[in-house]
Design a protein around this motif. Sequence first.
Motif, PDB file in Angstrom:
ATOM      1  N   GLN A   1       1.040  -0.813   0.388  1.00  0.00           N
ATOM      2  CA  GLN A   1      -0.144   0.050  -0.042  1.00  0.00           C
ATOM      3  C   GLN A   1       0.711   0.913   0.099  1.00  0.00           C
ATOM      4  O   GLN A   1      -0.037   2.085  -0.087  1.00  0.00           O
ATOM      5  N   GLU A   2       2.648   1.204  -0.007  1.00  0.00           N
ATOM      6  CA  GLU A   2       3.312   2.176   0.142  1.00  0.00           C
ATOM      7  C   GLU A   2       3.146   3.106  -0.904  1.00  0.00           C
ATOM      8  O   GLU A   2       3.477   2.310  -2.397  1.00  0.00           O
ATOM      9  N   GLY A   3       2.753   4.476  -1.255  1.00  0.00           N
ATOM     10  CA  GLY A   3       2.733   5.291  -1.543  1.00  0.00           C
ATOM     11  C   GLY A   3       1.288   5.446  -2.935  1.00  0.00           C
ATOM     12  O   GLY A   3       1.550   5.892  -4.135  1.00  0.00           O
ATOM     13  N   GLY A   4       0.539   4.182  -2.142  1.00  0.00           N
ATOM     14  CA  GLY A   4      -1.111   4.229  -3.098  1.00  0.00           C
ATOM     15  C   GLY A   4      -1.663   5.673  -2.264  1.00  0.00           C
ATOM     16  O   GLY A   4      -2.056   6.301  -1.683  1.00  0.00           O
ATOM     17  N   HIS A   5      -2.795   5.911  -3.304  1.00  0.00           N
ATOM     18  CA  HIS A   5      -3.186   7.224  -3.123  1.00  0.00           C
ATOM     19  C   HIS A   5      -4.594   6.868  -1.742  1.00  0.00           C
ATOM     20  O   HIS A   5      -4.661   5.859  -1.557  1.00  0.00           O
ATOM     21  N   PRO A   6      -4.300   7.794  -0.827  1.00  0.00           N
ATOM     22  CA  PRO A   6      -5.223   7.531   0.878  1.00  0.00           C
ATOM     23  C   PRO A   6      -6.300   7.428   1.008  1.00  0.00           C
ATOM     24  O   PRO A   6      -6.919   6.439   1.240  1.00  0.00           O
ATOM     25  N   LEU A   7      -7.531   7.846  -0.514  1.00  0.00           N
ATOM     26  CA  LEU A   7      -8.576   7.071  -0.610  1.00  0.00           C
ATOM     27  C   LEU A   7      -8.392   5.107  -0.898  1.00  0.00           C
ATOM     28  O   LEU A   7      -9.158   5.006  -0.213  1.00  0.00           O
ATOM     29  N   GLU A   8      -7.880   4.297  -1.868  1.00  0.00           N
ATOM     30  CA  GLU A   8      -7.585   3.551  -2.258  1.00  0.00           C
ATOM     31  C   GLU A   8      -7.162   2.765  -0.730  1.00  0.00           C
ATOM     32  O   GLU A   8      -7.322   1.816  -1.210  1.00  0.00           O
ATOM     33  N   VAL A   9      -6.030   3.488  -0.370  1.00  0.00           N
ATOM     34  CA  VAL A   9      -5.639   2.563   0.588  1.00  0.00           C
ATOM     35  C   VAL A   9      -6.571   2.191   1.886  1.00  0.00           C
ATOM     36  O   VAL A   9      -6.842   1.284   2.728  1.00  0.00           O
ATOM     37  N   ALA A  10      -7.668   3.475   1.956  1.00  0.00           N
ATOM     38  CA  ALA A  10      -8.626   3.311   3.271  1.00  0.00           C
ATOM     39  C   ALA A  10     -10.334   2.387   2.158  1.00  0.00           C
ATOM     40  O   ALA A  10     -10.228   1.714   3.496  1.00  0.00           O
ATOM     41  N   ARG A  11      -9.682   2.099   1.315  1.00  0.00           N
ATOM     42  CA  ARG A  11     -11.182   1.439   0.096  1.00  0.00           C
ATOM     43  C   ARG A  11     -10.903   0.238   0.813  1.00  0.00           C
ATOM     44  O   ARG A  11     -11.466  -0.939   0.932  1.00  0.00           O
ATOM     45  N   ASP A  12      -9.070   0.216   0.556  1.00  0.00           N
ATOM     46  CA  ASP A  12      -8.651  -1.626   1.239  1.00  0.00           C
ATOM     47  C   ASP A  12      -8.874  -2.278   2.644  1.00  0.00           C
ATOM     48  O   ASP A  12      -9.347  -3.052   2.875  1.00  0.00           O
ATOM     49  N   ALA A  13      -8.192  -1.536   3.051  1.00  0.00           N
ATOM     50  CA  ALA A  13      -8.398  -1.347   5.205  1.00  0.00           C
ATOM     51  C   ALA A  13     -10.272  -1.778   5.177  1.00  0.00           C
ATOM     52  O   ALA A  13      -9.834  -2.225   5.785  1.00  0.00           O
TER      53      ALA A  13
ATOM     54  N   GLY B   1      -5.488   9.043 -14.465  1.00  0.00           N
ATOM     55  CA  GLY B   1      -5.336   8.316 -13.534  1.00  0.00           C
ATOM     56  C   GLY B   1      -3.937   8.453 -12.695  1.00  0.00           C
ATOM     57  O   GLY B   1      -3.302   7.795 -13.855  1.00  0.00           O
ATOM     58  N   ASP B   2      -3.729   8.114 -11.130  1.00  0.00           N
ATOM     59  CA  ASP B   2      -2.157   7.530 -11.162  1.00  0.00           C
ATOM     60  C   ASP B   2      -1.741   6.012 -11.810  1.00  0.00           C
ATOM     61  O   ASP B   2       0.050   6.228 -11.842  1.00  0.00           O
ATOM     62  N   HIS B   3      -2.515   5.805 -12.523  1.00  0.00           N
ATOM     63  CA  HIS B   3      -2.085   4.356 -12.936  1.00  0.00           C
ATOM     64  C   HIS B   3      -1.403   4.569 -14.017  1.00  0.00           C
ATOM     65  O   HIS B   3       0.129   3.630 -14.162  1.00  0.00           O
ATOM     66  N   HIS B   4      -2.003   5.415 -14.582  1.00  0.00           N
ATOM     67  CA  HIS B   4      -1.449   6.137 -16.472  1.00  0.00           C
ATOM     68  C   HIS B   4       0.304   6.877 -15.491  1.00  0.00           C
ATOM     69  O   HIS B   4       1.090   6.774 -16.927  1.00  0.00           O
ATOM     70  N   ARG B   5       0.096   7.152 -14.605  1.00  0.00           N
ATOM     71  CA  ARG B   5       1.422   7.791 -14.404  1.00  0.00           C
ATOM     72  C   ARG B   5       2.640   7.262 -13.650  1.00  0.00           C
ATOM     73  O   ARG B   5       3.860   6.799 -14.055  1.00  0.00           O
ATOM     74  N   VAL B   6       2.924   5.696 -12.692  1.00  0.00           N
ATOM     75  CA  VAL B   6       3.235   5.432 -12.106  1.00  0.00           C
ATOM     76  C   VAL B   6       3.663   3.593 -12.808  1.00  0.00           C
ATOM     77  O   VAL B   6       4.458   2.975 -12.855  1.00  0.00           O
ATOM     78  N   ASP B   7       2.914   3.395 -14.536  1.00  0.00           N
ATOM     79  CA  ASP B   7       2.822   1.594 -14.997  1.00  0.00           C
ATOM     80  C   ASP B   7       3.869   2.678 -16.196  1.00  0.00           C
ATOM     81  O   ASP B   7       2.829   3.450 -16.638  1.00  0.00           O
ATOM     82  N   ALA B   8       4.535   2.032 -16.361  1.00  0.00           N
ATOM     83  CA  ALA B   8       5.913   2.553 -17.358  1.00  0.00           C
ATOM     84  C   ALA B   8       4.602   1.728 -18.534  1.00  0.00           C
ATOM     85  O   ALA B   8       4.643   2.813 -19.185  1.00  0.00           O
ATOM     86  N   ALA B   9       4.472   0.441 -18.503  1.00  0.00           N
ATOM     87  CA  ALA B   9       3.781  -0.127 -19.567  1.00  0.00           C
ATOM     88  C   ALA B   9       2.879   0.602 -20.237  1.00  0.00           C
ATOM     89  O   ALA B   9       2.654   1.338 -21.671  1.00  0.00           O
ATOM     90  N   GLN B  10       1.464   1.279 -19.121  1.00  0.00           N
ATOM     91  CA  GLN B  10       0.649   2.152 -19.517  1.00  0.00           C
ATOM     92  C   GLN B  10       0.818   3.115 -20.254  1.00  0.00           C
ATOM     93  O   GLN B  10      -0.073   3.212 -21.172  1.00  0.00           O
ATOM     94  N   TRP B  11       2.374   3.706 -19.676  1.00  0.00           N
ATOM     95  CA  TRP B  11       2.425   5.421 -19.868  1.00  0.00           C
ATOM     96  C   TRP B  11       3.124   5.227 -21.530  1.00  0.00           C
ATOM     97  O   TRP B  11       2.481   6.037 -22.482  1.00  0.00           O
TER      98      TRP B  11
ATOM     99  N   ALA C   1     -15.957   8.491   0.138  1.00  0.00           N
ATOM    100  CA  ALA C   1     -15.295   9.079   1.274  1.00  0.00           C
ATOM    101  C   ALA C   1     -16.022   7.306   1.822  1.00  0.00           C
ATOM    102  O   ALA C   1     -16.369   6.467   1.512  1.00  0.00           O
ATOM    103  N   VAL C   2     -14.461   6.857   3.106  1.00  0.00           N
ATOM    104  CA  VAL C   2     -14.766   5.640   4.105  1.00  0.00           C
ATOM    105  C   VAL C   2     -15.045   6.024   4.811  1.00  0.00           C
ATOM    106  O   VAL C   2     -13.972   7.091   5.731  1.00  0.00           O
ATOM    107  N   ALA C   3     -15.895   5.444   5.383  1.00  0.00           N
ATOM    108  CA  ALA C   3     -16.349   4.928   7.257  1.00  0.00           C
ATOM    109  C   ALA C   3     -15.333   4.785   8.114  1.00  0.00           C
ATOM    110  O   ALA C   3     -14.872   3.945   7.449  1.00  0.00           O
ATOM    111  N   ASP C   4     -15.365   4.466   9.238  1.00  0.00           N
ATOM    112  CA  ASP C   4     -14.714   3.785   9.709  1.00  0.00           C
ATOM    113  C   ASP C   4     -15.187   2.805  10.606  1.00  0.00           C
ATOM    114  O   ASP C   4     -14.563   1.718  11.727  1.00  0.00           O
ATOM    115  N   ARG C   5     -16.550   2.537  10.017  1.00  0.00           N
ATOM    116  CA  ARG C   5     -17.264   1.596  10.933  1.00  0.00           C
ATOM    117  C   ARG C   5     -18.344   0.418  10.065  1.00  0.00           C
ATOM    118  O   ARG C   5     -18.351   1.046   8.088  1.00  0.00           O
TER     119      ARG C   5
END
Length: 316
Positions: free
Chosen positions: A46-58, A262-272, A91-95
């Motif tokens: 999860q390191e470097g992931g978008h905070p919203l995606e990290v919260a969704r996964d959690a 999106g972020d994946h376009h920027r960080v994925d070299a093949a997608q870029w 957004a992601v709730a804590d419950r």
Amino acid sequence: MPAIDGPAFRVGDALRAGMPRRAVDADTLDRPFTGLRAHPEDDRDQEGGHPLEVARDAHRRAARQFTAHMHPHEFFSHATAALLWDLPMPAVADRIDVSVIAPHRAPSGRGVRGHQLAGPQVTTTPHAEGFAITSPASTWAQLGATVKHPYDLTAIADAVIRTPRIPGPQGRVLRAAHSTVADLVVELGRGRRIGIRELEEAVRRTRPGAASRPETWTRLTLVDAGLPEPTLDHDVYDERGVFVGCVDLAYIALKIAIEYEGDHHRVDAAQWARDIQKHDRLAELGWRVIRVTRADVFEHPGELVVRVRGALRSRS
């Protein structure tokens, strides 16, 4: 020590299986809910992931842990069900949301938001992972109380009716759509709905083909600024019938493509690299490509409208 399978285990089950109390209460185990223990997750991915995606996964992880504690009459609903269906919650709730049908009593406890629902008001279905959950259409109809922006209600509806696919002549449908627009309408008629006017408006504005929340926001931003509605998920071929690529939003007759980066376009070299090749080829064919970022959509929508309006004027 007995082996414990699954994302979490009940304290009582572990003790009855012979696990020592000191092991059950070890500091190395997480306590996601009362009476449950879980092995800590490795968060390095999860390191470097978008905070919203990290919260969704959690949140999804917490729901899967709670399944060790669920009764047969309980099911996931509302925002938790939306996240488990991979719907684009803003957004992601804590419950986590856990529901029952009356006269069962709604669950309670740390980390749980319980709901007691009327039977005719909800449609439940088994999830592929084995737990009970409200259907995608029924889940969407429950969100009028918590999803405040009308664009987000439409974006979630877009995700419910979308048919994911690999584009092009060699492409394929990855799965059927969760539901249809007709299913959404039926769910709205199952009982009293908080935010019914907003939900009905979202049904009116939903369209198949949007692959993400930002794409829906882009479409609605342009339309609400008085611009023509673009086509979604458009496959482009050259004059020889060779597939060039799929564009997110398009004014086909004017050869204007709007591509969300999106972020994946920027960080994925093949997608870029694929994006560069596609955009160069589109330019060769006379297409004007407008590349859009998260900041354009959510922070500077007025500037986005100006760019697209200028492109339309120059082409018309």
